[in-house]
Design a protein around this motif. Structure first.
Motif, PDB file in Angstrom:
ATOM      1  N   ALA A  65       5.576   3.768   1.681  1.00  0.00           N
ATOM      2  CA  ALA A  65       4.753   2.603   1.376  1.00  0.00           C
ATOM      3  C   ALA A  65       5.035   1.532   2.420  1.00  0.00           C
ATOM      4  O   ALA A  65       6.041   1.589   3.144  1.00  0.00           O
ATOM      5  CB  ALA A  65       5.061   2.072  -0.025  1.00  0.00           C
ATOM      6  N   ALA A  99       0.835  -1.204   0.000  1.00  0.00           N
ATOM      7  CA  ALA A  99       0.000   0.000   0.000  1.00  0.00           C
ATOM      8  C   ALA A  99       0.864   1.245   0.000  1.00  0.00           C
ATOM      9  O   ALA A  99       1.900   1.298   0.684  1.00  0.00           O
ATOM     10  CB  ALA A  99      -0.913   0.015   1.221  1.00  0.00           C
ATOM     11  N   ASN A 100       0.460   2.247  -0.772  1.00  0.00           N
ATOM     12  CA  ASN A 100       1.037   3.584  -0.670  1.00  0.00           C
ATOM     13  C   ASN A 100       0.397   4.302   0.526  1.00  0.00           C
ATOM     14  O   ASN A 100      -0.834   4.335   0.646  1.00  0.00           O
ATOM     15  CB  ASN A 100       0.773   4.395  -1.943  1.00  0.00           C
ATOM     16  CG  ASN A 100       1.676   3.978  -3.074  1.00  0.00           C
ATOM     17  OD1 ASN A 100       2.779   3.483  -2.858  1.00  0.00           O
ATOM     18  ND2 ASN A 100       1.209   4.177  -4.312  1.00  0.00           N
ATOM     19  N   GLN A 118       5.654   8.377  -7.418  1.00  0.00           N
ATOM     20  CA  GLN A 118       5.537   7.098  -6.718  1.00  0.00           C
ATOM     21  C   GLN A 118       4.394   6.311  -7.344  1.00  0.00           C
ATOM     22  O   GLN A 118       3.257   6.784  -7.422  1.00  0.00           O
ATOM     23  CB  GLN A 118       5.263   7.330  -5.237  1.00  0.00           C
ATOM     24  CG  GLN A 118       5.110   6.059  -4.422  1.00  0.00           C
ATOM     25  CD  GLN A 118       4.996   6.367  -2.947  1.00  0.00           C
ATOM     26  OE1 GLN A 118       5.549   7.344  -2.450  1.00  0.00           O
ATOM     27  NE2 GLN A 118       4.251   5.531  -2.226  1.00  0.00           N
ATOM     28  N   GLY A 159      -2.346   6.100 -10.140  1.00  0.00           N
ATOM     29  CA  GLY A 159      -3.484   6.324  -9.272  1.00  0.00           C
ATOM     30  C   GLY A 159      -3.790   5.187  -8.332  1.00  0.00           C
ATOM     31  O   GLY A 159      -4.598   5.328  -7.409  1.00  0.00           O
ATOM     32  N   GLY A 160      -3.157   4.037  -8.549  1.00  0.00           N
ATOM     33  CA  GLY A 160      -3.400   2.912  -7.663  1.00  0.00           C
ATOM     34  C   GLY A 160      -2.731   3.140  -6.316  1.00  0.00           C
ATOM     35  O   GLY A 160      -1.638   3.688  -6.233  1.00  0.00           O
ATOM     36  N   SER A 161      -3.403   2.705  -5.255  1.00  0.00           N
ATOM     37  CA  SER A 161      -2.839   2.896  -3.917  1.00  0.00           C
ATOM     38  C   SER A 161      -2.636   1.588  -3.174  1.00  0.00           C
ATOM     39  O   SER A 161      -2.046   1.581  -2.092  1.00  0.00           O
ATOM     40  CB  SER A 161      -3.756   3.798  -3.082  1.00  0.00           C
ATOM     41  OG  SER A 161      -5.033   3.191  -2.910  1.00  0.00           O
ATOM     42  N   ARG A 162      -3.102   0.461  -3.735  1.00  0.00           N
ATOM     43  CA  ARG A 162      -2.991  -0.793  -2.985  1.00  0.00           C
ATOM     44  C   ARG A 162      -2.978  -1.982  -3.941  1.00  0.00           C
ATOM     45  O   ARG A 162      -3.691  -2.004  -4.943  1.00  0.00           O
ATOM     46  CB  ARG A 162      -4.157  -0.929  -2.003  1.00  0.00           C
ATOM     47  CG  ARG A 162      -4.050  -2.118  -1.065  1.00  0.00           C
ATOM     48  CD  ARG A 162      -5.160  -2.105  -0.022  1.00  0.00           C
ATOM     49  NE  ARG A 162      -5.018  -3.226   0.905  1.00  0.00           N
ATOM     50  CZ  ARG A 162      -4.266  -3.203   2.003  1.00  0.00           C
ATOM     51  NH1 ARG A 162      -3.586  -2.111   2.320  1.00  0.00           N
ATOM     52  NH2 ARG A 162      -4.192  -4.259   2.790  1.00  0.00           N
ATOM     53  N   LEU A 218       2.635   2.214  -8.012  1.00  0.00           N
ATOM     54  CA  LEU A 218       2.585   0.769  -7.926  1.00  0.00           C
ATOM     55  C   LEU A 218       2.662   0.194  -9.335  1.00  0.00           C
ATOM     56  O   LEU A 218       2.286   0.849 -10.311  1.00  0.00           O
ATOM     57  CB  LEU A 218       1.292   0.309  -7.250  1.00  0.00           C
ATOM     58  CG  LEU A 218       1.036   0.808  -5.823  1.00  0.00           C
ATOM     59  CD1 LEU A 218      -0.261   0.218  -5.291  1.00  0.00           C
ATOM     60  CD2 LEU A 218       2.193   0.480  -4.908  1.00  0.00           C
ATOM     61  N   VAL A 225       6.563  -1.595  -6.096  1.00  0.00           N
ATOM     62  CA  VAL A 225       6.422  -0.148  -6.050  1.00  0.00           C
ATOM     63  C   VAL A 225       7.678   0.465  -6.645  1.00  0.00           C
ATOM     64  O   VAL A 225       8.757  -0.150  -6.625  1.00  0.00           O
ATOM     65  CB  VAL A 225       6.193   0.333  -4.591  1.00  0.00           C
ATOM     66  CG1 VAL A 225       7.391  -0.006  -3.708  1.00  0.00           C
ATOM     67  CG2 VAL A 225       5.905   1.826  -4.531  1.00  0.00           C
ATOM     68  N   THR A 241       0.015   4.119  10.281  1.00  0.00           N
ATOM     69  CA  THR A 241       0.493   4.728   9.044  1.00  0.00           C
ATOM     70  C   THR A 241       1.602   5.731   9.337  1.00  0.00           C
ATOM     71  O   THR A 241       1.753   6.722   8.652  1.00  0.00           O
ATOM     72  CB  THR A 241      -0.660   5.427   8.311  1.00  0.00           C
ATOM     73  OG1 THR A 241      -1.240   6.417   9.177  1.00  0.00           O
ATOM     74  CG2 THR A 241      -1.725   4.414   7.926  1.00  0.00           C
TER      75      THR A 241
END
Length: 752
Positions: free
Chosen positions: A193, A186-187, A217, A228-231, A219, A247, A298
């Motif tokens: 990350a 995950a970012n 940054q 735009g992906g975060s996970r 993925l 990543v 986080t």
């Protein structure tokens, strides 16, 4: 000693001067290469970091899988497809090759990920590794106890990348690849990350931070970007469905632009990985500390200015402290061999406080105890002398493993249900525990320990030993008898007379392993050796062992034959030797010559038959002809410091009889040495010591007399407790064999 360490020693095929005399008669059954790596390490730390080529067995270098003879090259030059973590040190085919989280500095599209670049320049020192790739990128790595810091210096490029590949593990050899079972990534924030991969049952969590000025940054999956992906989340990964993923940070770089990537690791989740990174980068944390802070889920670790320099300096201080615990007076070349041997002796095992992934209890956890059958006689006694706190932590970790999993391990790695290597040995943890007990080291619940020491001896080969008085492989009979002797020693110190009596009776069963007609072990199967290699171990009743062989003269004659007195030089196995060539070598029944460890204690068996001169001769040949400088400076696999720690002891003129609280004496290879021990300092001083010319080894000498703190020593031994207490040992040397140590033999059953 820090400046004298050469981390490259042992990374290439053996390249020692031609052996002469006794050493020329010893036969090498194992690969003629040290199998070490030059990567950044921390004493007994979780993390190592080095260039990754996929070569056997550490991921560094240029060799294919090999179990005997000369190593087979895969390439002519050193190459790297990136930089990985958790390398083994000096081991062979243990099938746990790690190399997780490959980081690649890339000046090309993701499609090029996995190709390799030539390493055109290398540099390494304790805690630091540097490589220049032919792409023009300069890579530097340093580590803390539970973290790594990468620093990449880029040339000018319109789209440079730092790519973290979570799908890579193991080696690029047949059956050497590791595939994650599950993974998530995950970012958290720009430049931050976290995630976890489950590999061979072990959950390896990580928290990553990267300098982000001008870098995006992203993925990525299957070498395609995910803007735009975060996970990313994967479950039930199979080798047939695995696609690379990870990543990356990407963007234009200017000439000399530096990108720093910091990674904290944990086996207990991403929160603890972040906390470990914070602890390792905190300037206020003492060097070598593994203190774990509390982190929010986080949390972003606030790195100090130049985190790379901060961490490198702390690790360097820690290594300086550890390496400074042994000082010797000798020419620079031999001091370098000693410093490097000590360095290799203190890399493993990984002692990871509060990091067990398999049970919730906090406290010591250990992995990369990969070759306990190699290290229990030399490396663990050295660790107990120089870092008793770490040995106590290891003892507690072994007890916890035994309680949770039902057995003491023979090998233990970062993997669930670790292969226990049951063929290699039995009851080896008992030896360490007996040493810790007899040295009165605090921190272990000995009543708890006795429960597991006794129970473990009744499992696996132990059941057959109890029912029949012997078990096969027959070397396990000796292991189990000594395990009972160690249990007896602990029981006596705890006042448990009944258990001591029972254990003593079972410890006396060792003669069943021997054939009275030959004085050697009975016909059986043997691991990496034969009956001769296992027949001269230092038992707990060596007086009876010598008598079983027919007395002093007969026992000495057997040892003389084993060590090659009067024998012709041998030809060592070549490239990819065949079965007939190996069988002919084993048929020589010869000492394995510090190419392997099963018989490494045999030179000191002469002391029990009154021939210290023979011990001096064999040890002198081993110290000065089987260890050298440079990449080819080891005669065989270092096996987690098993061989290197032999050198440290042998060159000092001391040798521990593991588990018996006894240290044997022989002619040292240095004019003087000083050790930092729990009680202060222990100095080994000599009189009439003759040094060699230039880099030549000193001539063979013998001990004429000895004093310990001014009191004469008549026999070639002292107690381990006495060594740990500190003092001054003065040895008067002679060019000829003397009568010293010929009548006063080391004790067979040392008084407690």
């Amino acid at each position: 000693m820090l400046e004298l360490v050469d981390p490259f020693l042992g990374t290439e095929a053996t390249d020692l001067p031609p052996r002469t005399g006794l050493a020329a008669t010893w036969w090498w059954p194992k690969p003629q290469v040290g199998n070490t790596h030059p990567g950044a390490t921390h004493p007994l730390g979780m993390v190592s970091a080095c260039a990754y080529s996929g070569a056997y067995p550490t991921g560094y270098g240029r060799y294919d899988l090999g179990t005997e003879g000369l190593p087979v090259p895969l390439t002519d030059e050193l190459r790297a497809s990136g930089f990985t973590h958790f390398q083994q040190s000096g081991t062979g085919a243990i099938r746990k090759y790690y190399n997780y989280l490959r980081v690649t500095p890339l000046l090309a599209p993701l499609d090029d990920l996995g190709r390799s670049w030539e390493i055109v320049e290398e540099e390494a020192s304790p805690g630091y590794y540097r490589a220049v790739l032919d792409s023009g990128v300069v890579a530097e790595l340093t580590v803390g106890p539970k973290s790594v810091v990468h620093r990449y210096t880029f040339p000018e490029h319109r789209d440079a990348r730092v790519v973290v590949d979570l799908s890579v593990g193991g080696l690029a050899i047949p059956y050497g690849e590791t595939v994650p079972l599950r993974a998530h990534l995950a970012n958290l924030a720009p430049g931050v990350a976290c995630g976890e991969i489950v590999v061979e049952g072990a959950p390896l969590a990580f928290h990553l931070e990267c300098d982000t000025p001008g870098l995006r940054q992203l993925l990525w999956y299957d070498r395609r970007l995910m803007p735009g992906g975060s996970r990313l989340e994967f479950s039930d990964i199979r080798p047939t469905t695995l696609r690379p993923f990870g990543v990356m940070w990407a963007g234009p770089t200017t000439v000399g632009q530096v990108v720093e990537l910091r990674i904290g690791f944990s086996l207990r989740g991403t929160d603890q990985a972040a906390a470990n990174l914070r602890a390792d980068l905190a300037p206020s944390v003492p060097a070598g500390s593994s203190t774990t802070a509390t982190a929010a889920p986080t949390a972003v670790v606030t790195a100090p200015p130049s985190a790379f320099e901060t961490r490198w300096a702390a690790t360097r201080r820690t290594w300086a402290d550890h390496l400074g615990r042994v000082e010797v007076e000798a020419p620079t070349r031999r001091r370098s061999i000693m410093a490097t041997a000590l360095y290799h002796s203190l890399i493993k095992p990984c002692v990871a406080q509060d990091e067990s992934p398999f049970w919730p209890t906090d406290g010591p956890f250990v992995y990369d105890l990969c070759t306990l059958w190699d290290v229990y006689r030399t490396q663990l006694p050295l660790l107990t002398l120089l870092r008793p706190d770490a040995s106590v932590a290891l003892g507690n970790a072994l007890l916890r493993i035994c309680e949770e999993e039902g057995n003491f391990p023979i090998g233990y790695r970062m993997a669930r249900g670790a292969d226990r290597f049951s063929r290699q040995g039995s009851a080896l943890a008992h030896t360490l525990l007996a040493d810790l007990s007899q040295l009165d080291l605090p921190g272990i619940d000995w009543d708890w320990a006795l429960v597991h020491m006794q129970a473990d001896l009744r499992r696996t080969y132990g059941e057959e030993y109890l029912r029949q008085g012997i078990t096969h492989p027959v070397s396990h009979t000796l292991d189990l008898a000594f395990g009972y002797w160690c249990t007896r020693a602990v029981a006596l110190r705890q006042g448990d007379g009944a258990l001591a009596a029972e254990s003593g009776r079972l410890a006396a069963g060792w003669p069943a392993a021997f054939d009275p007609a030959t004085g050697l072990l009975r016909a059986s199967t043997f691991y990496e050796g034969g009956p001769w290699n296992y027949s001269f171990r230092l038992l707990h009743d060596m007086r009876a062992r010598v008598d079983l062989a027919g007395g002093d003269a007969a026992f000495t004659a057997m040892l003389d034959e084993f060590f090659g007195y009067g024998a012709a030089p041998v030809v060592q196995p070549g490239l990819a030797p065949g079965l007939e060539e190996m069988a002919a070598g084993y048929a020589l029944h010869r000492f394995e010559g510090l190419n392997n460890e099963p018989d490494m204690e045999a030179p000191w068996a002469y002391l029990y038959s009154g021939r210290p001169d023979r011990t001096d001769e064999v040890v002198h040949a081993g110290v000065h002809q089987m260890f050298g400088t440079g990449r080819g400076g080891l005669a065989g696999n270092d096996d987690s410091g098993g061989l290197s720690s032999w050198y440290v002891w042998a060159a000092l003129g001391l040798f521990p009889v593991a588990g018996q609280n006894t240290v044997l004496l022989h002619a040292p290879s240095h004019a003087s040495a000083s050790l930092t021990v729990p009680g202060g300092r222990f100095d080994v001083l000599t009189r009439n010591f003759r040094e060699g010319d230039g880099d030549d080894p000193p001539p063979l000498q013998h001990i004429e007399s000895a004093t310990l703190d001014g009191v004469p020593l008549l026999g070639p031994w002292l107690s381990g407790s006495r060594l740990h207490a500190g003092g001054e040992l003065v040895l008067t040397m002679s060019d000829r064999p003397t009568s010293w140590g010929t009548t006063h033999r080391p004790p067979s059953t040392p008084e407690r």
